[in-house]
Each structure stands twice: as C-alpha cells, then as structure tokens.
Design an enzyme around this catalytic site. Structure first.
Site, PDB file in Angstrom:
ATOM      1  N   HIS A 116       0.847  -1.193   0.000  1.00  0.00           N
ATOM      2  CA  HIS A 116       0.000   0.000   0.000  1.00  0.00           C
ATOM      3  C   HIS A 116       0.883   1.244   0.000  1.00  0.00           C
ATOM      4  O   HIS A 116       1.850   1.334   0.754  1.00  0.00           O
ATOM      5  CB  HIS A 116      -0.894  -0.020   1.236  1.00  0.00           C
ATOM      6  CG  HIS A 116      -1.963   1.017   1.227  1.00  0.00           C
ATOM      7  ND1 HIS A 116      -1.880   2.176   1.969  1.00  0.00           N
ATOM      8  CD2 HIS A 116      -3.137   1.078   0.563  1.00  0.00           C
ATOM      9  CE1 HIS A 116      -2.967   2.901   1.766  1.00  0.00           C
ATOM     10  NE2 HIS A 116      -3.753   2.258   0.927  1.00  0.00           N
ATOM     11  N   SER A 140      -7.005  -1.839  -5.618  1.00  0.00           N
ATOM     12  CA  SER A 140      -7.051  -2.256  -4.216  1.00  0.00           C
ATOM     13  C   SER A 140      -7.923  -3.493  -4.109  1.00  0.00           C
ATOM     14  O   SER A 140      -8.563  -3.903  -5.078  1.00  0.00           O
ATOM     15  CB  SER A 140      -7.582  -1.121  -3.326  1.00  0.00           C
ATOM     16  OG  SER A 140      -8.910  -0.788  -3.668  1.00  0.00           O
ATOM     17  N   ASP A 174      -7.931  13.770  -6.091  1.00  0.00           N
ATOM     18  CA  ASP A 174      -7.494  12.506  -5.486  1.00  0.00           C
ATOM     19  C   ASP A 174      -8.729  11.864  -4.883  1.00  0.00           C
ATOM     20  O   ASP A 174      -9.229  12.302  -3.849  1.00  0.00           O
ATOM     21  CB  ASP A 174      -6.432  12.766  -4.417  1.00  0.00           C
ATOM     22  CG  ASP A 174      -5.865  11.473  -3.838  1.00  0.00           C
ATOM     23  OD1 ASP A 174      -6.310  10.388  -4.254  1.00  0.00           O
ATOM     24  OD2 ASP A 174      -4.981  11.547  -2.963  1.00  0.00           O
ATOM     25  N   MET A 175      -9.219  10.830  -5.538  1.00  0.00           N
ATOM     26  CA  MET A 175     -10.509  10.289  -5.119  1.00  0.00           C
ATOM     27  C   MET A 175     -10.571   8.783  -5.278  1.00  0.00           C
ATOM     28  O   MET A 175      -9.970   8.205  -6.181  1.00  0.00           O
ATOM     29  CB  MET A 175     -11.634  10.921  -5.934  1.00  0.00           C
ATOM     30  CG  MET A 175     -11.586  10.563  -7.409  1.00  0.00           C
ATOM     31  SD  MET A 175     -12.973  11.257  -8.322  1.00  0.00           S
ATOM     32  CE  MET A 175     -13.178  10.006  -9.610  1.00  0.00           C
ATOM     33  N   LYS A 224     -21.630   4.595 -13.429  1.00  0.00           N
ATOM     34  CA  LYS A 224     -20.469   5.362 -13.891  1.00  0.00           C
ATOM     35  C   LYS A 224     -19.270   5.104 -12.985  1.00  0.00           C
ATOM     36  O   LYS A 224     -18.139   4.928 -13.457  1.00  0.00           O
ATOM     37  CB  LYS A 224     -20.803   6.854 -13.917  1.00  0.00           C
ATOM     38  CG  LYS A 224     -21.897   7.216 -14.913  1.00  0.00           C
ATOM     39  CD  LYS A 224     -22.199   8.706 -14.885  1.00  0.00           C
ATOM     40  CE  LYS A 224     -23.321   9.049 -15.850  1.00  0.00           C
ATOM     41  NZ  LYS A 224     -23.648  10.507 -15.823  1.00  0.00           N
ATOM     42  N   GLN A 307      -7.978  22.580  -3.222  1.00  0.00           N
ATOM     43  CA  GLN A 307      -7.892  23.838  -2.471  1.00  0.00           C
ATOM     44  C   GLN A 307      -8.216  23.663  -0.992  1.00  0.00           C
ATOM     45  O   GLN A 307      -7.452  24.146  -0.138  1.00  0.00           O
ATOM     46  CB  GLN A 307      -8.796  24.894  -3.097  1.00  0.00           C
ATOM     47  CG  GLN A 307      -8.708  26.257  -2.412  1.00  0.00           C
ATOM     48  CD  GLN A 307      -9.590  27.303  -3.064  1.00  0.00           C
ATOM     49  OE1 GLN A 307     -10.374  27.008  -3.962  1.00  0.00           O
ATOM     50  NE2 GLN A 307      -9.475  28.532  -2.609  1.00  0.00           N
TER      51      GLN A 307
END
Length: 347
Positions: A116, A140, A174-175, A224, A307
């Site tokens: 990881h 993952s 980053d998701m 999606k 941000q």
C-alpha cells in the site's frame, strides 16, 4: 489534539522503525502520512500506522524494498517492487516518470507487486511540481459492491490527477471510485461516529450508518463509478500481469504475505503538446475564473479540487495537526499492536 507536524513525523517514523522497517522507508512513509493528516485526509494518515506495523512485524513486507526495473522502452517502464514498501516503490516510479517525461514528453510507468502506497495524490502532485501533468491509478482489494450487486467485487481503486500551476496553488483530484475511501470508514470507527447511509451497505445488503457493520462500499454515481473502478482495475492490474477484482489480495487478510498490488503513473509534458511554456499560467487563469464564479445559494465561494486540503495543510503548519487522542497515545506508547484498530477490519 493538535500535534506539530514535525513531531508527528518523528512519532510515526519511530513506530515504523520499531516494527522493523528500514530507516529510509520509515522516514518517507512518516512524511507522507503526516502530510495526509495535515491536509485533513485522515483516512490515509496516522490511522494506517498500526496496520503497516502489523504487516511489517509479521513479515508481510519485504524490507528493504527490492525495486527492479524489469521492462523498458524510451517512454514506458515496468517496476517490480518485490512486495516491498509501496511508498518507496511509488516514489521511485514517480522519479522515473519525471526523468522520462522531461526527456521524451511522455512517460508511462507501471509498478508491480507493491505494498500500500498511501494517498496517491501525493505522487501526482510530485509530477505537477516538476511541471508535468500527472495521473496515478492504483488497484485495491475488493471492498466495493458493483452497481446492482450486494457483495464486494472491485476495490476502491483510486484516481489522482494533478496539473502544474504558475503559483503556489495545488490543483489535484485525489478520489476513490467509491463514495468514500475505506480509510474514511476506519476514521469513523476511530472517532466513534456514524457514517452517512450513502457510503456503504451492511451485511444484509442494505444501506448502513454503522461503520462496524460495513460489508461493501458503494460506487460513485452508480454505474459510472463502477465503470471507473473497472478501468482502474484493468490498467493497474491485468495490464501489469496482476489479478483483477475479487482476486486481489486483501489488505487486512494474511499479514504475513505480500500484497502484490499494481499502480500506473502517466506523466505528460504540456510543452510538447502546446509548443510553448504557458500551460501552468493557463491553469492559473482557469482557477482564478473558477473561484471568482458565482457560488450557489448557501455556499460562501467556489473552490477548485485540492484547495480545501491545501488550505487545511497551511493551517496545520501554523497550529498543529489534528489527531485523535487515542491514536496519539498509540504513537507515543511502546506497543506495535493496538487492539482498537486491529483484527477483522473488513468482512
């Protein structure tokens, strides 16, 4: 409680070394985890330390990481991490991508058999800091139910994208491809709070608010999101000769065995495609216009991706990093193992 970021890094570093991780890997891992917590991304910060220590101490991570480049062309590389530190492997792959993209304009680096690697946005931001557009994809283990399904099949399979800006702003997406990352569930457990019923399903296949009853996470935007997690799985799994979906090794299963995860990084030099060096300035103008656009009712201002986390990071540097008290007590204690965060994290 609030902990100075330097102190937090020192504590994480010491805990990882005590578990048996080599000095370089411990120092870098501590840096990235403290960086995540300082940005408010607690799902990929200190809450992960006990897991890493358990796997290191039980021999499920090769120390030090035996990184080897097994295949290369002028613009592509395959790195074999030998089931060593995912942090060290991702750092090496990022450096390789930067070097290659600067020379050839584009780089694609696949990393096989790695542990990881923490928040993958960190590595995409390193590419952006080098003036490149960076995309990082990582598979993952199965934690997400497919659209219309009741049992896990794909992983949270995160995507991170970053672009350079001509000032100190950071544009980064980053998701996870699930509504929330699994680490968010761990964070909710550590804080003893409920989760929204849109995050996951329980063992009965119905939406749950109990972080201890989570059987599977839900994909973003239904079909999606499932399409995105399948894309990430294919590009960072089978394309690198690694398993897909339900065959990916469990993060919280056999801690004596390596993970053998895959990760793909793509780096692009905008100057090659534009013919000039104005890309970062253009992104800066885009952010200016975006943040000055009219906010919706009840919203104070429009923000760009990355941000809020960057603003939180700047505040953490001044005031300290917000850490759950019990996690801090774990860091300053002698034990590697902490029962509250161990055992069957996922079932």
């Amino acid at each position: 409680m609030l902990v100075p970021i330097d102190r937090l890094e020192e504590l994480i570093d010491a805990k990882l070394r005590a578990a048996g991780l080599d000095d370089d890997a411990a120092r870098f891992t501590a840096h990235v985890l403290a960086w995540a917590d300082a940005r408010g991304v607690h799902s990929h910060g200190v809450v992960r330390v006990e897991y890493y220590c358990e796997r290191i101490a039980k021999g499920g991570l090769t120390v030090p990481a035996p990184i080897e480049i097994t295949s290369r062309t002028p613009t592509t590389h395959v790195v074999d991490a030998g089931n060593g530190s995912g942090f060290v492997a991702a750092r090496a792959a990022t450096a390789l991508a930067i070097e290659t993209a600067r020379e050839h304009g584009v780089a694609v680096v696949g990393t096989r058999r790695m542990g990881h690697s923490g928040p993958i946005g960190y590595y995409s931001l390193q590419l952006a800091a080098a003036g490149l557009v960076g995309l990082t994809l990582c598979q993952s283990d199965p934690m997400a139910v497919p659209f219309g399904g009741a049992d896990p099949f794909f992983g949270t399979n995160p995507i991170a994208f970053a672009a350079p800006v001509d000032d100190d702003r950071e544009f980064v997406v980053d998701m996870a491809t699930t509504v929330q990352a699994w680490g968010k569930v761990l964070d909710a457990r550590s804080r003893g709070v409920a989760i929204p019923d849109t995050w996951a399903v329980g063992h009965d296949g119905l939406p749950t608010t109990d972080p201890n009853d989570v059987h599977g996470l839900l994909p973003i935007a239904g079909p999606k999101g499932m399409g995105l997690m399948a894309m990430v799985d294919i590009l960072s799994g089978p394309m690198l000769g690694l398993p897909f979906g339900p065959h990916v090794t469990s993060m919280y299963g056999d801690l004596t065995a390596g993970r053998e995860l895959g990760q793909l990084q793509i780096a692009l030099d905008p100057a090659v495609f534009r013919g000039d060096g104005g890309f970062a300035a253009e992104i800066g103008r885009m952010l200016d216009e975006l943040t000055s656009s009219r906010p919706a009712e009840g919203v104070d201002r429009v923000r760009y991706p990355g941000q809020p986390e960057h603003e939180r990071y700047e505040r953490s540097l001044r005031e300290g990093v917000d850490i759950v008290d019990e996690l801090y007590e774990y860091l300053i204690g002698d034990a590697i193992h902490f029962d509250r965060y161990s055992g069957a994290f996922f079932s």
